[in-house]
Every structure is written in structure tokens, then in C-alpha cells.
Design a protein around this motif. Sequence first.
Motif, PDB file in Angstrom:
ATOM      1  N   ASP A   1     -40.102   0.487 -11.466  1.00 33.57           N
ATOM      2  CA  ASP A   1     -40.209  -0.589 -12.448  1.00 33.57           C
ATOM      3  C   ASP A   1     -40.456  -1.941 -11.782  1.00 33.57           C
ATOM      4  N   MET A   2     -39.831  -2.176 -10.648  1.00 27.63           N
ATOM      5  CA  MET A   2     -39.911  -3.510 -10.029  1.00 27.63           C
ATOM      6  C   MET A   2     -40.408  -3.469  -8.587  1.00 27.63           C
TER       7      MET A   2
ATOM      8  N   HIS B   1     -47.370  -9.085 -13.836  1.00 29.12           N
ATOM      9  CA  HIS B   1     -47.101 -10.445 -14.329  1.00 29.12           C
ATOM     10  C   HIS B   1     -46.426 -11.336 -13.275  1.00 29.12           C
ATOM     11  N   TYR B   2     -45.875 -10.723 -12.200  1.00 28.25           N
ATOM     12  CA  TYR B   2     -45.313 -11.570 -11.147  1.00 28.25           C
ATOM     13  C   TYR B   2     -46.414 -12.382 -10.457  1.00 28.25           C
TER      14      TYR B   2
ATOM     15  N   ARG C   1     -35.089   0.257 -23.590  1.00 29.51           N
ATOM     16  CA  ARG C   1     -36.191   0.948 -22.933  1.00 29.51           C
ATOM     17  C   ARG C   1     -35.742   2.175 -22.137  1.00 29.51           C
TER      18      ARG C   1
ATOM     19  N   LYS D   1     -30.636  -4.528 -11.961  1.00 34.77           N
ATOM     20  CA  LYS D   1     -30.273  -4.944 -13.314  1.00 34.77           C
ATOM     21  C   LYS D   1     -28.760  -5.115 -13.372  1.00 34.77           C
TER      22      LYS D   1
ATOM     23  N   LYS E   1     -29.627 -14.146 -13.053  1.00 37.09           N
ATOM     24  CA  LYS E   1     -31.060 -13.937 -13.148  1.00 37.09           C
ATOM     25  C   LYS E   1     -31.692 -14.841 -12.099  1.00 37.09           C
TER      26      LYS E   1
ATOM     27  N   TYR F   1     -38.257   5.009 -21.194  1.00 38.13           N
ATOM     28  CA  TYR F   1     -39.141   4.736 -20.055  1.00 38.13           C
ATOM     29  C   TYR F   1     -38.324   4.584 -18.762  1.00 38.13           C
TER      30      TYR F   1
ATOM     31  N   GLU G   1     -31.451  -9.400 -12.073  1.00 38.90           N
ATOM     32  CA  GLU G   1     -31.465  -9.632 -13.511  1.00 38.90           C
ATOM     33  C   GLU G   1     -30.065  -9.428 -14.059  1.00 38.90           C
TER      34      GLU G   1
ATOM     35  N   ASN H   1     -38.090 -17.863 -10.329  1.00 39.02           N
ATOM     36  CA  ASN H   1     -37.700 -17.616 -11.695  1.00 39.02           C
ATOM     37  C   ASN H   1     -36.169 -17.575 -11.768  1.00 39.02           C
TER      38      ASN H   1
ATOM     39  N   LYS I   1     -46.908 -15.714 -12.078  1.00 42.58           N
ATOM     40  CA  LYS I   1     -45.855 -16.737 -12.064  1.00 42.58           C
ATOM     41  C   LYS I   1     -46.317 -17.907 -11.199  1.00 42.58           C
TER      42      LYS I   1
ATOM     43  N   HIS J   1     -44.018  -5.398  -8.469  1.00 42.46           N
ATOM     44  CA  HIS J   1     -43.731  -6.836  -8.376  1.00 42.46           C
ATOM     45  C   HIS J   1     -43.243  -7.255  -6.981  1.00 42.46           C
TER      46      HIS J   1
ATOM     47  N   THR K   1     -35.208 -14.841  -9.288  1.00 41.43           N
ATOM     48  CA  THR K   1     -36.202 -14.294  -8.376  1.00 41.43           C
ATOM     49  C   THR K   1     -36.479 -15.381  -7.352  1.00 41.43           C
TER      50      THR K   1
ATOM     51  N   LYS L   1     -49.057  -2.673 -16.244  1.00 39.23           N
ATOM     52  CA  LYS L   1     -48.279  -1.681 -15.501  1.00 39.23           C
ATOM     53  C   LYS L   1     -47.432  -0.861 -16.476  1.00 39.23           C
TER      54      LYS L   1
HETATM   55  O1  LIG Z   1     -41.966  -5.747 -15.395  1.00 36.96           O
HETATM   56  C1  LIG Z   1     -40.784  -5.930 -15.608  1.00 36.96           C
HETATM   57  O2  LIG Z   1     -40.273  -7.153 -15.406  1.00 36.96           O
HETATM   58  C2  LIG Z   1     -39.068  -7.561 -16.051  1.00 36.96           C
HETATM   59  C3  LIG Z   1     -38.573  -8.799 -15.299  1.00 36.96           C
HETATM   60  O3  LIG Z   1     -39.539  -9.796 -15.420  1.00 36.96           O
HETATM   61  P1  LIG Z   1     -39.147 -11.335 -15.264  1.00 36.96           P
HETATM   62  O4  LIG Z   1     -40.430 -12.045 -15.458  1.00 36.96           O
HETATM   63  O5  LIG Z   1     -38.130 -11.612 -16.337  1.00 36.96           O
HETATM   64  O6  LIG Z   1     -38.541 -11.503 -13.915  1.00 36.96           O
HETATM   65  C4  LIG Z   1     -38.024  -6.474 -16.032  1.00 36.96           C
HETATM   66  O7  LIG Z   1     -36.923  -6.843 -16.833  1.00 36.96           O
HETATM   67  C5  LIG Z   1     -38.612  -5.201 -16.575  1.00 36.96           C
HETATM   68  O8  LIG Z   1     -37.657  -4.152 -16.456  1.00 36.96           O
HETATM   69  C6  LIG Z   1     -39.871  -4.821 -15.844  1.00 36.96           C
HETATM   70  O9  LIG Z   1     -40.518  -3.757 -16.533  1.00 36.96           O
END
Ligand SMILES: O=C1O[C@H](COP(=O)(O)O)[C@@H](O)[C@H](O)[C@H]1O
Length: 506
Positions: A237-238, A180-181, A225, A342, A347, A228, A218, A379, A184, A242, A349, A150
Motif C-alpha cells: 500500500d505504501m 499521489h506522493y 478498506r 497505520k 500523522k 483491499y 498515519e 505532510n 505533493k 510512495h 511524512t 495505484k
Molecule cells: O495511497 C495511500 O495513501 C494514503 C496516505 O496518503 P497521505 O497523502 O494522506 O499521506 C494511505 O492512507 C492509504 O492507505 C494509501 O492507499
Amino acid sequence: MDGMTFILFGATGDLAKRKIYPAIYNLFLDDKLPRAFAVFGTGRREMSDEDFRAHVEQSVKTFSRRWDDDRDRAGQFLRMFHYCAMDVTQPQDYGKLAQRIRQREQDGKIPENRIYSLSVAPELFGVIASHISNSELGSATGWKRLIIEKPFGHDLRSAQELNRSLRQFFDEEEIFRIDHYLGKPMVQNLEVLEFANPILRTLWNNQHIANVQITASETVGVEERAGYYDKAGAIRDMFQNHLLQLLMMTAMQMPRQFSAREIRNEKIKVVKALRPLRREDVAKHVVRGQYGSGWINGKPAVAYRDEPGVDRESNTDTFVAARLWIDNEMWSGVPFYIRTGKRMQEKSTRIVIEFKNPLRESYPVHVNPAPNLLVIHVNPHEGVSFQLNSKHPGKDSRVEPITMEFAANANDVPEAYELLLYDALRGDSTFFAHWEEVEWCWKWVQPILDAFSDQQVPLHLYEAGTQGPEAAFRLLEEDGFSWWELNRHAEEGTLVVRREMLSASM
Ligand SMILES: O=C1O[C@H](COP(=O)(O)O)[C@@H](O)[C@H](O)[C@H]1O
Ligand SMILES: NC(=O)C1=CN([C@@H]2O[C@H](COP(=O)(O)OP(=O)(O)OC[C@H]3O[C@@H](n4cnc5c(N)ncnc54)[C@H](OP(=O)(O)O)[C@@H]3O)[C@@H](O)[C@H]2O)C=CC1
């Protein structure tokens, strides 16, 4: 598993270093790589194979908790790695790469099966896919797969364009989009929790569930970054990827079969059933926030607009909360609340399922039993907890909530990339984002993007280190609910949640 070559574009970059090499190493330790296997890394900078192996070794030492100093083992692992400097925009460089790969395939008796993993900026995806197909690489006799990271587009239209350009050269079944979520372990566990436990399966619907809360908070800020992130914001982004994936995984019905195709069909039904938001209604259901200065874990944190690389007048969202409705038989009438931000207090999830509380009226007012809660901790702690009511043996037999919990041992939990790369090597696309899912998510989110860019939704500033803007609490209070927050002892491994009302939290 078939023998194959893994070709990594962007091999000198951050993602490769932090996630991809450690994941390949862990698969190697677990004997999950094919016998005939080679990795070719590419980047613009010049490097010998030896330099590249030293880079990979350093990355794995730093980022895999399983690094083992046994030199024989390390040597066996590192010998799989090769490097070819190239500029991906130059067609002639693909011929050079193809020759190196072919030579290695012949020497190592590796079939011409190739996985191309694009760990580069998304603007390069289309160029690389076309040059692969139109160069000598395109004439391989085995299968091919493409892994991309992504963001898949910036909005609906750019995502569609990106997809069109990739689909000229790769079929949908050959494209593995990493979210990547979905890698997990607790997200992969959702379907088992929901469907392999009759007790939960029976209750998993609008007869018994009052609301669902999905949080991804988070403590980090924008980090390095800004280039971006200031164009993306939390919504791209999220949220678009995700969090909507978490929603689909939570709300899907039991598939007829547990195959990639059937699971995907069920997920797509969920996103299609999301009640569409009209641009003019976005402000009623979506809260947009941006962090101001504050304190995180006892340290001062600057405001988003003072972060290096961020526009001083930026209106980019670093926090989004939304109320969604799934208009189908199973979920009609159950609000889904989603929030991500953020620079928040912790932190975490997690998915909280709040069950209906029909007994409330049967008890005297002062007893007020708490609702049953199922909390799926994704997470950083993986686990499940269940809140029930119980009579305290002392304390005047008071009714109070107790929590049953399962917490996974962190050492047993594989990394998301490890699970996802293993699936890609095996050709299993269950936990990758299919184009239809991605497109439907963009369709749902597009009115929010439009309303944000037209400044039709207020931007609430929130103090760094808090739970986000007050407006996000009001969103639930309008429906008679409130966010369930993590117990402050979460760092010590206690996974209970507590109800935090607006007044107590701000
Ligand atoms: O894809 C992203 O995910 C991270 C958070 O991932 P996590 O596995 O730590 O929950 C996020 O910090 C980032 O901004 C975003 O691009
Ligand atoms: N880093 C992360 O945690 C995450 C990253 N992503 C995505 O993964 C992708 C890669 O991110 P990241 O690793 O952070 O990026 P980096 O900027 O760290 O790395 C970019 C890589 O691309 C290579 N590259 C750039 N231009 C060319 C070119 N013309 N020819 C050949 N190689 C080139 C660079 O090689 P060289 O410098 O040697 O030229 C470098 O290896 C992006 O799409 C990002 O959005 C997604 C989720 C998380």
C-alpha cells in the motif's frame, strides 16, 4: 494548451468525489483548463447530466476549500460536466459513449484529444483499455492519454501482466501512472532543494551524510478498506510505491537536464543500485508490525484484527520499517531507513537527513554537539527545517541545537491531484511513475513479499498510538543511530524534531 475531453471512468466513486472534482475545480479557478474542454463521467448507475452536475457540485463544496458560491461561476464550471451510464465490461456501451463525446466535440469545437482517467478497480484497467481501442473511441484523430491509479499490480508478476495488457493499446508515453506522493509540493520541491542550493549540493553524498530516514506515519487505521488492505498490507500500500518514490527522489544524482526523461533515468539508477535482499536475509533488515488496540488522540482504537472486514487471524502488516543500502559512489556506506505505519502516534511524512558529526571528539564529553539535521516536512505541514548547534547566551554558554525553519502557508499549497492532473493535461510525465521505476520497485520488494507470505519474518504487535514496534528502533540502534521524531508541538506549527530513544518512546 490543446482543447480536449477528459473521460472519467468511476465518476460516481470515492476518489472522484474526494480528489478529482476538487482538483478540476481548482484548475478552473486558476484558469488552467483549456478553453475547449469537456468532462464525461461514467459509472453503472443511471444519472442525468443535471444529477451528475449536482453530484460534482456537492463533492467540490465538501472537499475543496476554495468553493465559491458565485452562481455564474459555478454554472460555468458545472456545464463542462456530462454523464454517460455504462458497464465498462460491455463493449456495446463504448459506442454510446463515443457518440456522446463526438457530439460534444462538434458542438464545442473541441479537438479529438482525449484523456481517459481510470478511477475504478485495477482489475478493470485492461478491459477498459482494450474496449477503448477496439470501439469507435479508438478512431479519434487527436492524441490519447491514459491515467491510472495505484495499485499497479499485487506483486512483480501481476504488475508485469497488467503492464503488458495496457501496452497493447497505449504506448508508455501515453500512460500516466498516478503516485499521489509525487504530486505533493514538497516532493516536487526535492530536486530544487538538492540541486539549486550549492550548499546542499556539496553536502549531498556519503562524505557528509550519516544516514537518511524516511517516515510516513498515519494515525488512521484501515478505515473501510479492509477488503483491499488485508490483502495488500503496508508493504504494497505504501512502501513499494510512495516510499520508494521518496527514496528515489532523495537519492538521485543531478540530471543533465531537468526533463522528464533525464529525471526518470536518474531515479531508475537509484532503484537499480539498491542492494538486493535475499529472502533469507529479509528478517535482518525489515521489521513487520501490526497494530493492536490502544489510544489515538485520547480516543480508544481497536486492534487491526478487530477492525470490520479483517480476518481475525490476519498476519497482514500495518507497519513496515526497513534498512536499505544504495551501492553507488554517491551513497555507498549510508544507510537509508524507511518506515510506514497505520495507527501511529502522529500523522507525518518527512525525510530527515542526518549529517556526520566529526566535531564530536573536539568538544568535552558533556557538550556533545548534536548532528546537523535537514528535515523535509512533506505532510501534513509542508516545510524545511535545519538543525544547527549554537551557544546559548545565558545558561553558562551551553551548546544547544537551534532550528531554522521555513513553513509553507497551508493556503498557498496546492493539492497533489491538482498538480498531477494539470501535468497530465499538458502531457508532462515528470511526476508520474514510469513503468521501469514501478517494475524495479517490485523487483526489489518481491523477496520481502515472499518472506512475509512464508512467515519468515516475525510479526510484531504494536500498541495503537505509539511509534511502532521496538524492533524498528533496534534496527537503527544496531548501526548507532536512532529515529528522529517530530516534536509534540507539531500541531501548533512547530516543526522541530527530537531524538527519541527506544526507552523513552515505548
Ligand atoms: O495511497 C495511500 O495513501 C494514503 C496516505 O496518503 P497521505 O497523502 O494522506 O499521506 C494511505 O492512507 C492509504 O492507505 C494509501 O492507499
Ligand atoms: N479512494 C481513494 O482514496 C483512492 C483510490 N485509489 C484507486 O482508485 C480507484 C477507484 O477507487 P474508489 O473511487 O475508492 O472506488 P469506488 O468503489 O468508490 O468507485 C468505483 C467506481 O467504479 C465504478 N464501476 C465499478 N464497476 C463498474 C463497471 N462494471 N462499469 C462501470 N463502472 C464501474 C463505480 O460506479 P457505479 O458504482 O456507479 O457502478 C464507481 O464509480 C481504485 O483503483 C483504487 O485503488 C487509489 C488511491 C486512493
